[in-house]
Design a protein around this motif. Sequence first.
Motif, PDB file in Angstrom:
ATOM      1  N   PHE A 298      -0.920   2.641   8.578  1.00 33.01           N
ATOM      2  CA  PHE A 298      -1.023   3.790   7.687  1.00 33.01           C
ATOM      3  C   PHE A 298      -0.440   5.032   8.364  1.00 33.01           C
ATOM      4  O   PHE A 298      -0.389   5.122   9.599  1.00 33.01           O
ATOM      5  CB  PHE A 298      -2.489   4.058   7.322  1.00 33.01           C
ATOM      6  N   VAL A 299      -0.021   5.988   7.545  1.00 36.48           N
ATOM      7  CA  VAL A 299       0.501   7.262   8.040  1.00 36.48           C
ATOM      8  C   VAL A 299      -0.349   8.396   7.462  1.00 36.48           C
ATOM      9  O   VAL A 299      -1.367   8.155   6.815  1.00 36.48           O
ATOM     10  CB  VAL A 299       1.987   7.437   7.668  1.00 36.48           C
ATOM     11  N   GLU A 300       0.100   9.639   7.682  1.00 36.16           N
ATOM     12  CA  GLU A 300      -0.688  10.792   7.224  1.00 36.16           C
ATOM     13  C   GLU A 300      -0.470  11.137   5.756  1.00 36.16           C
ATOM     14  O   GLU A 300      -1.135  12.034   5.239  1.00 36.16           O
ATOM     15  CB  GLU A 300      -0.347  12.011   8.086  1.00 36.16           C
ATOM     16  N   THR A 301       0.449  10.457   5.078  1.00 35.68           N
ATOM     17  CA  THR A 301       0.772  10.770   3.686  1.00 35.68           C
ATOM     18  C   THR A 301      -0.012   9.860   2.749  1.00 35.68           C
ATOM     19  O   THR A 301       0.127   8.629   2.824  1.00 35.68           O
ATOM     20  CB  THR A 301       2.277  10.619   3.429  1.00 35.68           C
ATOM     21  N   LEU A 302      -0.814  10.448   1.878  1.00 33.60           N
ATOM     22  CA  LEU A 302      -1.691   9.668   1.002  1.00 33.60           C
ATOM     23  C   LEU A 302      -0.896   8.761   0.069  1.00 33.60           C
ATOM     24  O   LEU A 302      -1.275   7.607  -0.151  1.00 33.60           O
ATOM     25  CB  LEU A 302      -2.580  10.617   0.186  1.00 33.60           C
ATOM     26  N   GLY A 303       0.209   9.262  -0.486  1.00 28.04           N
ATOM     27  CA  GLY A 303       1.002   8.468  -1.421  1.00 28.04           C
ATOM     28  C   GLY A 303       1.542   7.200  -0.775  1.00 28.04           C
ATOM     29  O   GLY A 303       1.563   6.127  -1.394  1.00 28.04           O
ATOM     30  N   ILE A 304       2.001   7.309   0.477  1.00 29.18           N
ATOM     31  CA  ILE A 304       2.527   6.130   1.181  1.00 29.18           C
ATOM     32  C   ILE A 304       1.411   5.136   1.463  1.00 29.18           C
ATOM     33  O   ILE A 304       1.575   3.916   1.283  1.00 29.18           O
ATOM     34  CB  ILE A 304       3.217   6.561   2.483  1.00 29.18           C
TER      35      ILE A 304
ATOM     36  N   LYS B  30       7.702  13.500   6.727  1.00 26.99           N
ATOM     37  CA  LYS B  30       6.694  12.445   6.828  1.00 26.99           C
ATOM     38  C   LYS B  30       6.953  11.613   8.069  1.00 26.99           C
ATOM     39  O   LYS B  30       8.097  11.417   8.468  1.00 26.99           O
ATOM     40  CB  LYS B  30       6.746  11.540   5.584  1.00 26.99           C
ATOM     41  N   ARG B  31       5.875  11.114   8.650  1.00 31.98           N
ATOM     42  CA  ARG B  31       6.015  10.224   9.802  1.00 31.98           C
ATOM     43  C   ARG B  31       6.418   8.831   9.344  1.00 31.98           C
ATOM     44  O   ARG B  31       5.933   8.336   8.325  1.00 31.98           O
ATOM     45  CB  ARG B  31       4.690  10.155  10.570  1.00 31.98           C
ATOM     46  N   ALA B  32       7.302   8.221  10.079  1.00 33.59           N
ATOM     47  CA  ALA B  32       7.757   6.875   9.725  1.00 33.59           C
ATOM     48  C   ALA B  32       6.641   5.861   9.940  1.00 33.59           C
ATOM     49  O   ALA B  32       5.774   6.027  10.806  1.00 33.59           O
ATOM     50  CB  ALA B  32       8.977   6.502  10.572  1.00 33.59           C
ATOM     51  N   ILE B  33       6.658   4.798   9.139  1.00 32.78           N
ATOM     52  CA  ILE B  33       5.670   3.733   9.270  1.00 32.78           C
ATOM     53  C   ILE B  33       5.924   2.975  10.568  1.00 32.78           C
ATOM     54  O   ILE B  33       7.036   2.536  10.843  1.00 32.78           O
ATOM     55  CB  ILE B  33       5.738   2.780   8.057  1.00 32.78           C
ATOM     56  N   ASP B  34       4.883   2.829  11.377  1.00 29.84           N
ATOM     57  CA  ASP B  34       5.025   2.184  12.675  1.00 29.84           C
ATOM     58  C   ASP B  34       3.774   1.373  12.962  1.00 29.84           C
ATOM     59  O   ASP B  34       2.763   1.470  12.250  1.00 29.84           O
ATOM     60  CB  ASP B  34       5.249   3.244  13.760  1.00 29.84           C
TER      61      ASP B  34
ATOM     62  N   MET C 184       1.098   1.248   0.201  1.00 26.81           N
ATOM     63  CA  MET C 184       0.956   0.108   1.104  1.00 26.81           C
ATOM     64  C   MET C 184      -0.163  -0.818   0.667  1.00 26.81           C
ATOM     65  O   MET C 184      -0.064  -2.048   0.810  1.00 26.81           O
ATOM     66  CB  MET C 184       0.729   0.611   2.529  1.00 26.81           C
ATOM     67  N   LEU C 185      -1.240  -0.259   0.120  1.00 25.76           N
ATOM     68  CA  LEU C 185      -2.301  -1.106  -0.428  1.00 25.76           C
ATOM     69  C   LEU C 185      -1.827  -1.837  -1.675  1.00 25.76           C
ATOM     70  O   LEU C 185      -2.132  -3.025  -1.878  1.00 25.76           O
ATOM     71  CB  LEU C 185      -3.537  -0.263  -0.758  1.00 25.76           C
ATOM     72  N   ARG C 186      -1.075  -1.152  -2.534  1.00 27.61           N
ATOM     73  CA  ARG C 186      -0.554  -1.776  -3.755  1.00 27.61           C
ATOM     74  C   ARG C 186       0.414  -2.908  -3.434  1.00 27.61           C
ATOM     75  O   ARG C 186       0.495  -3.891  -4.177  1.00 27.61           O
ATOM     76  CB  ARG C 186       0.154  -0.721  -4.617  1.00 27.61           C
ATOM     77  N   ARG C 187       1.161  -2.769  -2.356  1.00 28.83           N
ATOM     78  CA  ARG C 187       2.079  -3.837  -1.951  1.00 28.83           C
ATOM     79  C   ARG C 187       1.320  -5.078  -1.531  1.00 28.83           C
ATOM     80  O   ARG C 187       1.784  -6.200  -1.717  1.00 28.83           O
ATOM     81  CB  ARG C 187       2.951  -3.365  -0.790  1.00 28.83           C
ATOM     82  N   LYS C 188       0.137  -4.886  -0.935  1.00 33.33           N
ATOM     83  CA  LYS C 188      -0.660  -6.026  -0.490  1.00 33.33           C
ATOM     84  C   LYS C 188      -1.401  -6.684  -1.653  1.00 33.33           C
ATOM     85  O   LYS C 188      -1.541  -7.910  -1.680  1.00 33.33           O
ATOM     86  CB  LYS C 188      -1.684  -5.571   0.567  1.00 33.33           C
TER      87      LYS C 188
ATOM     88  N   LEU D  24      -9.350   6.582   1.410  1.00 33.71           N
ATOM     89  CA  LEU D  24      -8.119   7.106   1.994  1.00 33.71           C
ATOM     90  C   LEU D  24      -8.137   8.622   1.884  1.00 33.71           C
ATOM     91  O   LEU D  24      -8.476   9.169   0.824  1.00 33.71           O
ATOM     92  CB  LEU D  24      -6.891   6.547   1.282  1.00 33.71           C
ATOM     93  N   VAL D  25      -7.762   9.309   2.954  1.00 32.93           N
ATOM     94  CA  VAL D  25      -7.799  10.769   3.004  1.00 32.93           C
ATOM     95  C   VAL D  25      -6.395  11.273   3.305  1.00 32.93           C
ATOM     96  O   VAL D  25      -5.747  10.804   4.252  1.00 32.93           O
ATOM     97  CB  VAL D  25      -8.791  11.260   4.081  1.00 32.93           C
ATOM     98  N   ASP D  26      -5.926  12.209   2.511  1.00 33.94           N
ATOM     99  CA  ASP D  26      -4.604  12.791   2.752  1.00 33.94           C
ATOM    100  C   ASP D  26      -4.597  13.520   4.091  1.00 33.94           C
ATOM    101  O   ASP D  26      -5.497  14.316   4.392  1.00 33.94           O
ATOM    102  CB  ASP D  26      -4.259  13.761   1.615  1.00 33.94           C
ATOM    103  N   GLY D  27      -3.577  13.254   4.898  1.00 34.40           N
ATOM    104  CA  GLY D  27      -3.471  13.876   6.206  1.00 34.40           C
ATOM    105  C   GLY D  27      -4.068  13.071   7.327  1.00 34.40           C
ATOM    106  O   GLY D  27      -4.018  13.500   8.485  1.00 34.40           O
ATOM    107  N   SER D  28      -4.630  11.887   7.030  1.00 32.43           N
ATOM    108  CA  SER D  28      -5.235  11.053   8.074  1.00 32.43           C
ATOM    109  C   SER D  28      -4.710   9.630   7.966  1.00 32.43           C
ATOM    110  O   SER D  28      -4.719   9.047   6.877  1.00 32.43           O
ATOM    111  CB  SER D  28      -6.763  11.047   7.948  1.00 32.43           C
ATOM    112  N   PRO D  29      -4.263   9.033   9.083  1.00 35.07           N
ATOM    113  CA  PRO D  29      -3.836   7.634   9.039  1.00 35.07           C
ATOM    114  C   PRO D  29      -4.996   6.644   9.151  1.00 35.07           C
ATOM    115  O   PRO D  29      -4.785   5.441   9.054  1.00 35.07           O
ATOM    116  CB  PRO D  29      -2.924   7.527  10.270  1.00 35.07           C
ATOM    117  N   PHE D  30      -6.208   7.162   9.358  1.00 35.11           N
ATOM    118  CA  PHE D  30      -7.377   6.296   9.494  1.00 35.11           C
ATOM    119  C   PHE D  30      -8.112   6.222   8.153  1.00 35.11           C
ATOM    120  O   PHE D  30      -8.557   7.243   7.638  1.00 35.11           O
ATOM    121  CB  PHE D  30      -8.326   6.827  10.573  1.00 35.11           C
ATOM    122  N   VAL D  31      -8.239   5.015   7.604  1.00 38.84           N
ATOM    123  CA  VAL D  31      -8.994   4.833   6.368  1.00 38.84           C
ATOM    124  C   VAL D  31     -10.396   4.358   6.724  1.00 38.84           C
ATOM    125  O   VAL D  31     -10.629   3.747   7.774  1.00 38.84           O
ATOM    126  CB  VAL D  31      -8.299   3.838   5.422  1.00 38.84           C
TER     127      VAL D  31
END
Length: 519
Positions: A165-171, A146-150, A175-179, A271-278
Amino acid sequence: MVKRRRKQVSSKKESTPATRTERNNDALSDDLDKNADHIRSVYAEASDLIFRRFYIAGKQKAVLFYLDGLVDIQELDDSVLSPLMEEFTAEYSDVKELLEKKISVSGVKEFTNIQDCLKKISSGFPVILLEGRKSGIALNLTKFEKRAIDEPPAEAVIRGPREGFVETLGINRTMLRRKIKSPKLKMKEMEIGKYSVTPVILAYMDGIAEEGLIKEAENRLKRIDIDGVLDSGIIEELVEDNPYSPFPQILTTERPDVATSHLLEGRFVVLVDGSPFVLIAPVTIYSFLQASEDYYNRFIISTLIRWLRYIFLLISLLLPSIYVAVITFHAEMVPTSLMIGMAASREAIPFPALIEALLMEITFEALREAGLRLPKQVGSAVSIVGALVIGEAAVMAGIVSAPMVIVVALTGIASFTIPRYSGAAAIRMLRFPMILLAGTLGLLGIMLGLITIIIHLATIRSFGVPYLSPMAPMMGSETKDVLVRAPWWKLNTRPHLTGKYNKYRQAPGQKPGPKHGGD
C-alpha cells in the motif's frame, strides 16, 4: 472614552471568525460576487488559492477557484475552460445540462452550500460558480505527487506478492479491488478530522462479515471527534477495546494480500488517506504470529516455522528472567560443572544479576532504537557493531559476565522472529517486569508474572472477539490455523468471529492425488 472605543473595535474583530464560520453553513447566493468574496475572505492569506474570472460563451459570468499544486492544470484548460469560453448559441436551462453537453470530465459533482464548496476546494477539486445560480460544480481533476508502489520493507517475503500500500487512498482502494473482483466487496467512505478532513474507508465483504460487527466498527469511527488524522495509528488508538493493554488489538499491514485474506475471513479493513498502513479487526493474539508467507509455502514447512516462532516467543519473554532467577535463587537447578563456569565468569562482576540484566537489556534496546532512527546506510552497521563492541568491552572491563551477553543476544534474536512489530514490542515491554519479578521472587515471581499475563489475555477482546480464541474458548474445528498451518484442502471453514457468519469458504473433498477410474 478612547479605551472604550478600542474595546468595541477589538470585540468586533473577535466576532468576525465566528460570523464567517456561521456563513460557511449557508446556502449559495445567486449573487456571484457575494459568493466569490466570501470564499476569498475564508482563504485570506492563502497564497496558493487561484481565483479566475471568465465568461461562459462570452455571456454568462463565472468564477473558478482551485488550490495550486493539487489540480491537473492541462486537463482543466483543455476539458473545462476552453469548451466553456468558446462561443456557442445553445441555451441551457440548468447547470446539469451545461455539464452534460460542454464539460468532458467524468467526475463532476454539484453542490448548493458554501460548506461543500470550501470542502471541495480544500480537497483539491476545481470549483466553478455561475452568476444567477444558487449552485456550483466541483470537478475531479486532482493531481499531486504520489509514491510508487513498492515492496513493504517491514513485511518482505521470499515467496508472495511484492506490492504494498501507499499513502494515496485511491490507489489503495484500487489494489483491494484488483484482488477481489466482486461487487460483494463494500467500501463505506467517511471523513474524520475537523481540520484535516481525512477520507477514511471501511471495507468489508457483504455476506461474509457479520452485520453487527460492521455496524459497531462504523459507529466507533463516526464518534471520533479530533482536529486531524495524520496516520491510521491515531484511529487505531481511538477505536480499540482495551486502550491500557500492552497487546495490540488491531492488526496493521502494508500488504494488499494480507488485507484481502482477512476480508475473505469475515473481518473488516480500515484504509486512511495519507497512510500506507491499513487496520484489520477483529484479530486474536495468533494473528501477530502469522506471516503472509505461511500460506504460500508448503504447509509442512509453514507449520515447522510457526512452531519455531512460538518457541522463540517464549525465549524472548522468559530467557533473561529465568537466568536471573537461577543465578540469584536457584543455583542448585544448574549442573555443577556449568554452575562453576558461570560463577567464575561472575566472580569479578560488581553488580547482582538483576542489575546486570537490566543494564544489558536497556543497552540492547537503545542500540536497536538507534539503528531504526539512523539512516539506512549506517543504521544496521551501528546496531550490529555497537552490540559487538560494547558487549566485548563490557565483558573485558568486568561490568557484565559473558553468559549474560549470550542471554541478551539470544533474547534479541528471538524477538526478531515475531512477524508483527506491534506484537514484538509488547513482548519487549513485558520482559522488564518479568526480570524484576525474577530478581525479587525467583521462579515464583516468573510464575506469578505468567499467570497475570494469561489472565489479562483471557479478559481482553478485539471488537468483541476473545483475544485467545479459538484456544480459549476452545473451538476445535477452528484450530487448524493456529498451532499448525493445515493444508489448503483442509481449510474449508472460516473462523467464527461474532454472531452469524458464512461458514464455508471452499468446497470439501479437494485433496489432491492421482485420478481414479482410468481417466
